[in-house]
Scaffold this motif. Structure first.
Motif, short mmCIF file in Angstrom:
data_model
loop_
_atom_site.label_atom_id
_atom_site.label_comp_id
_atom_site.label_asym_id
_atom_site.label_seq_id
_atom_site.Cartn_x
_atom_site.Cartn_y
_atom_site.Cartn_z
N ASN A 31 44.87 36.22 45.68
CA ASN A 31 45.32 37.23 46.64
C ASN A 31 44.09 37.90 47.24
N TYR A 32 43.87 37.71 48.54
CA TYR A 32 42.68 38.27 49.18
C TYR A 32 42.64 39.79 49.08
N ALA A 33 43.76 40.45 49.30
CA ALA A 33 43.79 41.92 49.26
C ALA A 33 43.39 42.43 47.88
N ASP A 45 28.29 48.29 46.04
CA ASP A 45 27.07 47.91 46.75
C ASP A 45 27.21 46.57 47.47
N ARG A 46 28.28 45.81 47.19
CA ARG A 46 28.49 44.49 47.80
C ARG A 46 29.60 44.55 48.84
N GLU A 47 29.43 43.76 49.87
CA GLU A 47 30.47 43.61 50.89
C GLU A 47 31.37 42.45 50.48
N THR A 52 38.38 34.33 55.53
CA THR A 52 38.07 32.91 55.70
C THR A 52 37.09 32.45 54.64
N GLU A 53 36.06 33.24 54.37
CA GLU A 53 35.09 32.89 53.32
C GLU A 53 35.77 32.82 51.96
N PHE A 54 36.67 33.77 51.69
CA PHE A 54 37.40 33.79 50.42
C PHE A 54 38.24 32.53 50.27
N PHE A 55 38.96 32.14 51.34
CA PHE A 55 39.78 30.94 51.31
C PHE A 55 38.93 29.71 51.03
N ARG A 58 37.68 29.65 47.37
CA ARG A 58 38.73 29.23 46.43
C ARG A 58 39.03 27.74 46.56
N GLU A 59 39.04 27.21 47.79
CA GLU A 59 39.25 25.78 48.00
C GLU A 59 38.11 24.98 47.36
N ASN A 60 36.87 25.42 47.57
CA ASN A 60 35.73 24.73 46.98
C ASN A 60 35.78 24.76 45.46
N ALA A 61 36.18 25.90 44.90
CA ALA A 61 36.30 25.99 43.44
C ALA A 61 37.42 25.08 42.93
#
Length: 74
Positions: A31-33, A45-47, A52-55, A58-61
């Protein structure tokens, strides 16, 4: 009666959200949210990654992209 209908709608919405989240987790999509909220809360401290990056992450993992153990789906 109106309160009972609203309560039933709220419970149905919660149940459907849980089912959707469970289905996403079964196929390796979190869940991205929830991810973004977690990063903002525990790592201020992290953005967080974009959606799209999250998707893609997760696909790569899921399919072992960049994994040196040799796992590959196809």
């Amino acid at each position: 009666m109106l309160d009972a209908q609203q309560s039933l709608r709220d419970r149905w919405k919660t149940l459907s959200q849980c089912v959707c989240d469970g289905a996403r987790l079964m196929v390796g999509q979190g869940n991205y949210a929830a991810y973004a909220a977690h990063v903002r809360k525990t790592h201020p401290d992290r953005e967080p990654m974009t959606e799209t990056e999250f998707f893609r992450n997760r696909e790569n993992a899921r399919f072992g992209v960049g994994n040196t153990s040799g796992f590959r789906c196809c």
